[in-house]
Design an enzyme around this catalytic site. Structure first.
Site, PDB file in Angstrom:
ATOM      1  N   HIS A   1       0.763  -1.357   0.078  1.00  0.00           N
ATOM      2  CA  HIS A   1      -0.102   0.045   0.030  1.00  0.00           C
ATOM      3  C   HIS A   1       0.815   1.324   0.001  1.00  0.00           C
ATOM      4  O   HIS A   1       0.682   2.155  -0.900  1.00  0.00           O
ATOM      5  CB  HIS A   1      -0.987  -0.177   1.080  1.00  0.00           C
ATOM      6  CG  HIS A   1      -1.804   1.345   1.333  1.00  0.00           C
ATOM      7  ND1 HIS A   1      -2.901   1.497   1.134  1.00  0.00           N
ATOM      8  CD2 HIS A   1      -1.364   2.256   1.881  1.00  0.00           C
ATOM      9  CE1 HIS A   1      -3.447   2.341   1.413  1.00  0.00           C
ATOM     10  NE2 HIS A   1      -2.518   3.101   2.012  1.00  0.00           N
ATOM     11  N   GLU A   2       1.870   1.205   0.896  1.00  0.00           N
ATOM     12  CA  GLU A   2       2.709   2.540   0.696  1.00  0.00           C
ATOM     13  C   GLU A   2       3.698   2.717  -0.305  1.00  0.00           C
ATOM     14  O   GLU A   2       3.633   3.791  -0.607  1.00  0.00           O
ATOM     15  CB  GLU A   2       3.456   2.577   2.310  1.00  0.00           C
ATOM     16  CG  GLU A   2       2.690   2.356   3.531  1.00  0.00           C
ATOM     17  CD  GLU A   2       1.773   3.524   3.736  1.00  0.00           C
ATOM     18  OE1 GLU A   2       0.678   3.393   4.270  1.00  0.00           O
ATOM     19  OE2 GLU A   2       1.978   4.640   3.331  1.00  0.00           O
TER      20      GLU A   2
ATOM     21  N   HIS B   1       1.756   4.536  -2.727  1.00  0.00           N
ATOM     22  CA  HIS B   1       1.680   6.070  -2.449  1.00  0.00           C
ATOM     23  C   HIS B   1       3.005   6.361  -3.156  1.00  0.00           C
ATOM     24  O   HIS B   1       3.177   7.712  -3.837  1.00  0.00           O
ATOM     25  CB  HIS B   1       1.611   6.430  -0.884  1.00  0.00           C
ATOM     26  CG  HIS B   1       0.175   6.222  -0.295  1.00  0.00           C
ATOM     27  ND1 HIS B   1      -0.869   6.766  -1.037  1.00  0.00           N
ATOM     28  CD2 HIS B   1      -0.084   5.650   0.958  1.00  0.00           C
ATOM     29  CE1 HIS B   1      -1.980   6.365  -0.254  1.00  0.00           C
ATOM     30  NE2 HIS B   1      -1.529   5.734   0.981  1.00  0.00           N
TER      31      HIS B   1
ATOM     32  N   HIS C   1      -5.452   7.203  -2.262  1.00  0.00           N
ATOM     33  CA  HIS C   1      -6.465   6.298  -1.456  1.00  0.00           C
ATOM     34  C   HIS C   1      -7.765   5.960  -2.796  1.00  0.00           C
ATOM     35  O   HIS C   1      -8.175   6.706  -3.390  1.00  0.00           O
ATOM     36  CB  HIS C   1      -7.153   6.751  -0.266  1.00  0.00           C
ATOM     37  CG  HIS C   1      -5.878   6.451   1.035  1.00  0.00           C
ATOM     38  ND1 HIS C   1      -5.903   7.228   1.972  1.00  0.00           N
ATOM     39  CD2 HIS C   1      -4.968   5.601   0.901  1.00  0.00           C
ATOM     40  CE1 HIS C   1      -4.961   7.045   2.612  1.00  0.00           C
ATOM     41  NE2 HIS C   1      -4.344   6.051   2.041  1.00  0.00           N
TER      42      HIS C   1
END
Lengths: 407, 80
Positions: A115-116, A119, A125
């Site tokens: 997930h990170e 980013h 998101h």
């Protein structure tokens, strides 16, 4: 999905700066490599771990206090991690979480890291609560895979993973960064033919041969640079190159692919497959008189309007029908702002006037065009006019912008 | 049910931290009730919860779940 930014390059390095107390380094490394692999499996990205020095993406664990992050964490639960968007590259995990792998206990490092990294690659998101990029952690999933929205988001940023790269990089993590083949032999601009030439951004003349590019100025050829040092991701041994002042785009052609750059930054989604003109082009030029791009192959040419849907079904047309006196299969071509056109083949070049007819006294030797050892400008004996052999004198530009580009 | 001051502060912190509520530019800290209700509705919708604009147990539980520290771009106004 939401796009927050993107990297100008696709081959990124990463470094693991420290590990949490609950997992060993090999377990952390395996989890993080797999986290990167989710993304490199669906987009033309490669991630190579470095264990010292600078890295594009830097992963580390810190807690409520941190000397290098103003965004402190809050102990177990609540906020698990955070990351900066491109091209900053910081990815931080809360060291007070119970980081695990392979169990429903604790917080799964691989999924949170994926997930990170999303980013760090430019994704925001997702509204899909089951997507990896959803803001809330949906718990450990042993057979985790990206949600279609995650895939759509990363491909909107970096394009689809091309099938041919599957063979190239079907390797377990750590993904190898593209094989940096040793560059080929350095050409001698004063005795070599050229693969491509172009009047580039800021009126600089570029000549390409093998893996190298140099500028051509009144005082002769500039220093040689590796093509990939200026145009990241561009291969050597190009077929053709053309810069369009109309769109600010530079297109490079090789085989059945086309690359697009704006300045020296590759446009997202490129390289693309050539599908409306033949592969293995010989040359390309932009003609300012009608602001079109001309592509050449064999005895034919295509005229392409970058900003309009061009019906190319009526092409290729015979080069001789428009460019009088030039050879078939040119190796390179370019034009100058005043509409004068240059064709190159082997070690000779032809200059055409605005009526696209070869001027008297041509072909001449390319070394003359390169200003090798000649300081005096080319004068056409009949008219006595000073013909700009290269493009820089007319613009009075200096070779310095190449250095600044490299800087 | 009216929120106690502590819970109200925690909810406002959450909505501010993750971009559902924007600090008013004029600096007054008091939020209008309709802004808070609107922010709660956006959060509930994005979390696929019943959209009531009220602080109910499901919303309370979701706010307690572990998550990423980055903001959520789901409030069109704050996204702009």
């Amino acid at each position: 999905y939401l796009l927050l930014g993107h990297w100008r390059k696709k081959h990124l390095t990463f470094r693991i700066l420290n590990v949490p107390s609950t997992l060993s380094l090999p377990a952390v490394r395996a989890a993080l490599h797999r986290a990167f692999k989710y993304w490199s499996s669906v987009a033309p990205l490669t991630f190579r771990e470095v264990k010292a020095g600078w890295a594009d993406i830097r992963l580390s664990f810190h807690g409520r206090q941190s000397p290098y992050c103003s965004n402190t964490f809050d102990g177990p639960g609540k906020v698990l991690a955070h990351a900066d968007i491109p091209e900053l590259g910081s990815v931080h995990f809360d060291k007070d979480e119970f980081w695990t792998e392979g169990t429903y206990q604790g917080v799964n490092l691989r999924i949170i890291a994926a997930h990170e990294v999303g980013h760090a690659l430019g994704l925001g998101h997702s509204r899909y609560t089951q997507a990896l990029m959803a803001p809330v952690y949906a718990g450990y999933r042993p057979y985790f895979k990206l949600h279609p929205d995650d895939v759509a988001g990363i491909q909107a940023l970096y394009g689809k993973r091309r099938p041919e790269t599957d063979e190239e990089e079907e390797t377990e993590m750590p993904t190898v960064s593209p094989v940096t083949t040793q560059p080929g032999p350095m050409p001698n601009p004063c005795s070599s033919d050229v693969d491509a030439v172009m009047l580039g951004p800021r009126g600089k003349t570029y000549a390409f041969k093998g893996d190298y590019v140099w500028t051509v100025t009144d005082s002769g050829p500039g220093p040689l640079f590796q093509i990939s040092a200026l145009w990241e991701g561009l291969p050597g041994n190009l077929d053709a190159a053309v810069y369009s002042p109309r769109t600010g785009r530079t297109h490079f052609f090789k085989g059945n692919k086309v690359w697009r750059y704006v300045d020296f930054k590759m446009s997202p989604g490129f390289p693309m497959k050539l599908n409306r003109v033949e592969p293995n082009l010989d040359a390309a030029l932009y003609w300012p008189v009608n602001q079109k791009v001309f592509l050449f192959k064999g005895s034919g040419y295509w005229q392409w309007d970058e900003l309009a849907r061009t019906d190319l079904s009526r092409y290729p047309k015979p080069i001789k029908g428009l460019f009088t006196g030039v050879p078939d299969q040119p190796s390179a071509a370019m034009s100058w702002q005043d509409g004068q056109v240059y064709f190159f083949k082997g070690k000779e070049y032809w200059r055409l006037n605005q009526q696209l007819r070869v001027a008297k006294g041509y072909p001449r030797n390319v070394t003359h065009w390169m200003h090798c050892g000649l300081q005096t400008p080319d004068t056409n004996s009949l008219t006595g006019d000073v013909t700009p052999l290269t493009t820089d004198r007319v613009l009075g530009t200096t070779p310095s912008t190449m250095d600044s580009t490299l800087d | 049910r009216a929120l106690g001051p502590t819970e109200k502060e925690a909810v406002l912190d959450y909505l501010l931290q993750y971009g559902y509520l924007q600090k008013p530019l004029e600096g007054a800290d008091d939020f209008r009730l309709e802004d808070i209700t609107e922010a709660l509705r956006t959060f509930q919708e994005a979390s696929q919860l019943p959209v009531s604009g009220q602080m109910d147990d499901a919303t309370r539980a979701r706010m307690k779940q572990p998550r990423c520290g980055l903001e959520d771009p789901f409030n069109q106004k704050s996204l702009k």
